[in-house]
Motif scaffolding. Structure first.
Motif, PDB file in Angstrom:
ATOM      1  N   ILE A  40       0.553  -1.801   0.016  1.00  0.00           N
ATOM      2  CA  ILE A  40      -0.203   0.168  -0.251  1.00  0.00           C
ATOM      3  C   ILE A  40       1.001   1.336   0.005  1.00  0.00           C
ATOM      4  O   ILE A  40       2.009   0.829   0.679  1.00  0.00           O
ATOM      5  N   VAL A  41       0.554   1.813  -0.601  1.00  0.00           N
ATOM      6  CA  VAL A  41       1.271   3.419  -0.614  1.00  0.00           C
ATOM      7  C   VAL A  41       0.038   4.676  -0.487  1.00  0.00           C
ATOM      8  O   VAL A  41      -0.693   4.916  -0.674  1.00  0.00           O
ATOM      9  N   SER A  42       1.042   5.513   0.198  1.00  0.00           N
ATOM     10  CA  SER A  42      -0.031   6.773   1.420  1.00  0.00           C
ATOM     11  C   SER A  42       1.356   8.097   0.784  1.00  0.00           C
ATOM     12  O   SER A  42       2.232   8.154   1.482  1.00  0.00           O
ATOM     13  N   GLU A  43       0.339   9.196  -0.496  1.00  0.00           N
ATOM     14  CA  GLU A  43       0.742   9.939  -0.896  1.00  0.00           C
ATOM     15  C   GLU A  43       0.313  10.739  -1.463  1.00  0.00           C
ATOM     16  O   GLU A  43      -1.383  10.518  -1.893  1.00  0.00           O
TER      17      GLU A  43
ATOM     18  N   THR B  67       4.971   5.610   2.455  1.00  0.00           N
ATOM     19  CA  THR B  67       4.420   6.193   2.824  1.00  0.00           C
ATOM     20  C   THR B  67       5.390   8.109   2.929  1.00  0.00           C
ATOM     21  O   THR B  67       6.618   8.194   3.404  1.00  0.00           O
ATOM     22  N   ASP B  68       4.633   8.878   2.274  1.00  0.00           N
ATOM     23  CA  ASP B  68       4.853   9.845   2.578  1.00  0.00           C
ATOM     24  C   ASP B  68       5.659  11.029   4.013  1.00  0.00           C
ATOM     25  O   ASP B  68       4.809  10.465   4.941  1.00  0.00           O
ATOM     26  N   LEU B  69       6.121  11.537   4.301  1.00  0.00           N
ATOM     27  CA  LEU B  69       6.323  11.911   5.735  1.00  0.00           C
ATOM     28  C   LEU B  69       5.410  13.452   6.122  1.00  0.00           C
ATOM     29  O   LEU B  69       4.728  13.410   6.974  1.00  0.00           O
ATOM     30  N   SER B  70       5.392  14.387   5.095  1.00  0.00           N
ATOM     31  CA  SER B  70       4.374  14.852   5.465  1.00  0.00           C
ATOM     32  C   SER B  70       3.024  15.408   3.953  1.00  0.00           C
ATOM     33  O   SER B  70       3.383  15.536   3.389  1.00  0.00           O
TER      34      SER B  70
END
Length: 222
Positions: free
Chosen positions: A6-9, A58-61
């Motif tokens: 899973i990608v969170s962006e 995942t990205d941080l921000s």
């Protein structure tokens, strides 16, 4: 290779690029979400159905918008996910390059990889995914390879970070002493604080307080 990722962006263009990179690795199940809360719910649902995700990227921000969120950063997302699925592999894919913050993510959250976004970062992300699948080695972008080896980052204490934070806000030693006393932080005497600042300047080879704060910001300490 991983079967379910899973990608969170929150940016579509980056989501598409990462998903294409995963498809090139022949990963059969790929999902993505734009919000940390949605990512968390997908992971929680998959876990409940005994079909868990094996890797979270995942990205941080995340850019704030009209939607109210419980989880507002990649850091908060990983911390929440680790509570329900401690063994999930995690890679942060971000533009954040502050050494101390990156090291703290490995130390406190147990992330498996940190890849710096850039012009040629997709191939590096693919290599990181392959390496993390086959070994327990911690993976960093080549330009960040020094982070986990930097001994100076090992000896910075919470006290020092709070001290540097107050210095960066323009407080003088007497004002910092009052703040520390009110917060129950010790030592909180002016002379003790002065000595600590002196040690930090020697430690970081800073010429003065302004230089010290600048170096602390470069490292991501404040």
């Amino acid at each position: 290779m991983f079967n379910k990722v899973i990608v969170s962006e929150d940016f579509d263009s980056i989501n598409i690029a990462v998903v294409q990179a995963l498809e090139a690795l022949c990963i059969p199940q790929i999902q993505y979400a734009k919000y940390c809360d949605d990512t968390y719910l997908k992971i929680k649902k998959a876990q409940a159905e005994n079909d868990p995700f094996e890797l979270l990227i995942t990205d941080l921000s995340y850019k704030a918008d009209h939607r109210e969120s419980t989880l507002n950063s990649g850091e908060e997302l990983i911390a929440a996910v680790k509570k329900i699925q401690p063994n999930i592999k995690t890679i942060i894919y971000s533009i954040e390059d502050k050494s101390y913050r990156i090291k703290s993510l490995f130390d406190t959250l147990g992330i498996d990889g940190y890849i710096l976004k850039g012009r040629n970062s997709i191939p590096e992300l693919q290599k990181a995914i392959q390496s993390i699948y086959t070994s327990d080695e911690k993976i960093l972008s080549s330009e960040l390879s020094h982070v986990l080896k930097d001994k100076s980052l090992l000896e910075i204490e919470t006290y020092d970070i709070e001290l540097l934070k107050l210095l960066s806000e323009g407080l003088i030693q007497e004002e910092i002493a009052i703040q520390f006393k009110n917060s129950g932080i010790v030592p909180n005497g002016s002379s003790s604080i002065e000595k600590r600042i002196g040690k930090l300047k020697i430690y970081f080879k800073a010429n003065n307080n302004v230089h010290l704060v600048a170096m602390a910001k470069d490292l991501g300490l404040v």
